[in-house]
Scaffold this active site. Structure first.
Site, PDB file in Angstrom:
ATOM      1  N   ASP A  95       0.839  -1.135   0.101  1.00 17.18           N
ATOM      2  CA  ASP A  95      -0.017  -0.076  -0.006  1.00 17.18           C
ATOM      3  C   ASP A  95       0.884   1.131  -0.021  1.00 17.18           C
ATOM      4  O   ASP A  95       1.797   1.331   0.613  1.00 17.18           O
ATOM      5  CB  ASP A  95      -1.186   0.149   1.136  1.00 17.18           C
ATOM      6  CG  ASP A  95      -1.590   1.170   1.427  1.00 17.18           C
ATOM      7  OD1 ASP A  95      -2.687   1.389   0.505  1.00 17.18           O
ATOM      8  OD2 ASP A  95      -1.791   1.851   2.168  1.00 17.18           O
TER       9      ASP A  95
ATOM     10  N   GLU B 228       1.044  -0.717  -5.225  1.00 16.02           N
ATOM     11  CA  GLU B 228      -0.027   0.368  -5.351  1.00 16.02           C
ATOM     12  C   GLU B 228       0.692   1.587  -5.310  1.00 16.02           C
ATOM     13  O   GLU B 228       1.128   2.167  -4.251  1.00 16.02           O
ATOM     14  CB  GLU B 228      -0.941   0.269  -4.115  1.00 16.02           C
ATOM     15  CG  GLU B 228      -2.300   1.152  -4.198  1.00 16.02           C
ATOM     16  CD  GLU B 228      -2.268   2.464  -3.600  1.00 16.02           C
ATOM     17  OE1 GLU B 228      -3.261   3.339  -3.874  1.00 16.02           O
ATOM     18  OE2 GLU B 228      -1.845   2.533  -2.641  1.00 16.02           O
TER      19      GLU B 228
HETATM   20  C1  GLC Z   1      -3.783   3.842  -0.447  1.00 19.49           C
HETATM   21  C2  GLC Z   1      -5.259   3.227  -0.454  1.00 19.49           C
HETATM   22  C3  GLC Z   1      -6.025   4.248   0.182  1.00 19.49           C
HETATM   23  C4  GLC Z   1      -5.420   4.487   1.376  1.00 19.49           C
HETATM   24  C5  GLC Z   1      -4.196   5.041   1.216  1.00 19.49           C
HETATM   25  C6  GLC Z   1      -3.583   5.171   2.527  1.00 19.49           C
HETATM   26  O1  GLC Z   1      -3.986   4.555  -1.707  1.00 19.49           O
HETATM   27  O2  GLC Z   1      -5.720   2.572  -1.528  1.00 19.49           O
HETATM   28  O3  GLC Z   1      -7.350   3.656   0.296  1.00 19.49           O
HETATM   29  O4  GLC Z   1      -6.200   5.810   1.920  1.00 19.49           O
HETATM   30  O5  GLC Z   1      -3.402   3.937   0.646  1.00 19.49           O
HETATM   31  O6  GLC Z   1      -3.231   3.938   3.287  1.00 19.49           O
END
Ligand code: GLC
Length: 632
Positions: free
Chosen positions: A277, A319
């Site tokens: 993430d 991500e």
């Molecule tokens: C990523 C997730 C998002 C979250 C962020 C912080 O971008 O997809 O939903 O707010 O990380 O953890």
């Protein structure tokens, strides 16, 4: 080496005695693990202390790997494209919203099997701070499941059931930050200097201000700024996202090892894919936007290498919602090929799909996709129509300019259009984090954005039909672009916006909750009724899954080349893999569109458009929103 760590390491090695596979992996990937870490931490005396603990954790994990997982390790080492095959289809869901608990998810597996799912991403499920917790992205305990969802044993049981079904389990690892309630942060608050050094904290505003000069804000509306004053500490804490999400300090080697241990324990539970993430944010550098710093890649490479040694069945997914040039680096380029993530979200494709749908034109999409760097060998995209986050209209001035448009005006148009504020708009979304210049990000379910919600409310059958066609078109493109396609929970039956989100005071400041609805099982029950909205959508999406499986050119590692069709309303894409070809032709309008059939012949595929169109003299005529998959 500290005595207890050495004992631990040696014990693990004894257990691994005779495990040639482990020794080969250790030898093969050792330099990939040690190299980046020495580059990052070589000059830090804390590293010498941490290194043995890391090795011990790797060896311990490998030694404790259960026989079923060992078999999987072996299987995936010899079929490294297991996530990229044409039969792979992902599904993304919140445990509670989909099935209540992990046990509930186990009971819903027949539904996923029926849909053809091979990969299940369950949204954050480790124990989070009490709400608000950013949908679980504020983890208070990486070693426990959120109690309302179940236990670690339930997770292990689910992973095992999924394995038996041929489905992989993907779980989030929130690597950039912990909750303020995590024991590390709590210890720091209680005066523990060692834990304080896990985070980035500052005694006054001077350093934060220097960083802020070049830092963007992720949630300027509900969480402005990147630092939070913490009275109990008497210090400013780096909080990129919400004030309760404390950024970890990866210049501290102890943080790296602590997070490595988190990943290793998830692998032991049977998790197949780790979603890293917010990975671009791991390293900060003054004078920059503090994303995608070279050190982030060293960290990812080291995490990847240690997992290859300990549990090679486990894959990594990035991500990273960043520019295409930055994005591909998370898939490992150049000398790092094969050494970072196996998958990364193709955010740009999602943006371009919605852009083409609103403008009914494909020039921008064709140009921008042609300009995408090719996916590095051995890696693949994740392609998707919607996810749990907002849509940030990431269209550059350069790409817009090449299609004869202004980037700013187009982004503004999209924000207006999908908020339902543009004349003739079919959408029912909402603006997220609007900016003073009229631009905004967008929230809303796929069904709401594609016009299904408005059409159904108006009882307009013709519009309902068009909206269903739009949803199927978007999925047909996400399914054929090249990558592992992800279905977002409920999109297969056209779930609408959750109207209740704003009534929950713990969520009402974040309208992303509008597109995180609860699964409607009564609606899902209508999936066999061909006359219902659910039946039409489910049937069409299910067909996409089946047709994809039958077409080897769909392989995620295959070539993907956008083509100019000569008609600005028809998108063309040529796919090729292992001698198989596929030509995708997609009409992004509600009117019939024509392309010359010579285009089809030129690319060596057969002009058999099925329900997507027909042949008429020298033209292939596509029905409204028709998408043809023509194979060789
Ligand atoms: C990523 C997730 C998002 C979250 C962020 C912080 O971008 O997809 O939903 O707010 O990380 O953890």
């Amino acid at each position: 080496m500290r005595a207890e760590v050495r004992a631990d390491f040696e014990r693990a090695l004894t257990e691994l005695d005779g495990d040639d596979a482990f020794l080969v992996r250790l030898e093969r990937h050792f330099a990939d693990l040690r190299g980046p870490l020495v580059e990052l931490y070589g000059a830090d005396p804390r590293f010498d202390e941490q290194w043995p603990a890391l090795l011990a954790a790797v060896a311990r994990t490998a030694a404790a790997r259960d026989p079923e997982l060992r078999e999987l390790d072996h299987e995936r080492e010899i079929t490294p494209d297991w996530l990229h095959r044409e039969h792979a289809v992902g599904y993304v869901a919140y445990v509670d919203r989909f099935a209540g608990t992990l046990q509930g998810v186990r009971e819903r597996l027949p539904y996923l099997r029926e849909l053809g799912v091979t990969y299940l991403h369950l949204m954050p499920l480790l124990r989070a701070r009490p709400a608000p917790n950013d949908g679980g992205y504020a983890v208070a305990d990486y070693g426990a499941v959120e109690p309302a969802l179940g236990t670690i044993d339930d997770l292990r049981a689910l992973a095992s059931d999924l394995r038996a079904e041929g489905m992989a389990l993907c779980v989030d690892v929130v690597v950039n930050h912990t909750a303020r309630e995590h024991p590390w942060a709590q210890a720091a608050l209680a005066g523990d200097g060692r834990r304080l050094a896990y985070y980035r904290t500052f005694e006054d505003r001077s350093v934060p201000d220097a960083y802020e000069a070049t830092l963007p804000q992720v949630f300027p509306d509900h969480a402005p700024g990147n630092f939070t004053w913490e009275p109990a500490l008497g210090r400013w804490v780096w909080t990129t996202f919400n004030p309760y999400q404390w950024d970890l300090d990866y210049t501290n080697p102890e943080v790296f090892v602590a997070m490595a241990e988190v990943m290793l324990s998830l692998s032991a539970v049977g998790v197949d894919v780790l979603r890293l993430d917010a990975v671009p944010f791991l390293w900060k550098r003054r004078g920059t936007d503090c994303q995608n710093q070279p050190e982030v890649h060293l960290l990812v490479q080291a995490f990847r290498a240690l997992m290859r040694i300990a549990a090679p069945a486990v894959a990594f997914k990035a991500e990273a919602i960043v520019s295409p040039r930055q994005l591909v680096t998370y898939l490992g380029v150049g000398r790092h090929e094969g050494k970072e993530c196996d998958l990364a979200y193709h955010n740009v494709l999602m943006v371009l799909l919605w852009s083409a749908l609103a403008s009914r034109r494909v020039a921008l999409m064709t140009h921008a996709l042609r300009a995408m760097p090719p996916v590095p060998r051995g890696a693949g995209w994740l392609t998707y129509v919607r996810c749990h986050d907002d849509i940030g209209w990431a269209i550059t001035e350069e790409d817009a300019g090449a299609a004869g448009e202004s980037g700013h005006l187009h982004r503004r148009f999209l924000a207006d259009f999908y908020a339902g504020d543009f004349p003739g708009s079919f959408a029912r979304g909402a603006r997220f984090q609007p900016e003073p210049d009229g631009e905004a990000r967008t929230s809303g379910t796929a069904a709401a954005l594609a016009g299904l919600e408005a059409a159904a409310d108006a009882g307009d059958e013709e519009q309902v039909d068009l909206a269903i066609r739009r949803l199927v078109l978007l999925h047909a493109l996400a399914f054929s672009h090249g990558g592992l396609p992800l279905l977002y929970m409920g999109d297969e039956i056209g779930l609408r916006n959750d109207v209740a989100w704003s009534q929950d005071p713990l969520r009402s400041d974040d309208n992303r909750w509008m597109h995180r609805p609860w699964m409607d099982w009564a609606a899902a029950g209508r999936r066999y009724d061909p006359g219902s909205v659910e039946g039409r959508l489910w049937g069409a999406i299910h067909r996409l899954v089946e047709e994809r499986k039958a077409s080897p050119a769909m392989h995620a590692q295959g070539r993907s080349e956008p083509l100019w069709t000569g008609n600005d309303h028809v998108f063309g894409l040529l796919r090729e893999h292992a001698g198989h070809r596929l030509l995708v032709l997609a009409n992004v309008t509600e009117h019939e569109q024509r392309v010359g059939v010579h285009l089809v012949h030129e690319h060596g595929v057969v002009p058999r458009p099925g329900g997507a169109g027909r042949l008429e003299a020298d033209d292939l005529v596509l029905v409204p929103y028709g998408c043809a998959w023509l194979t060789s």
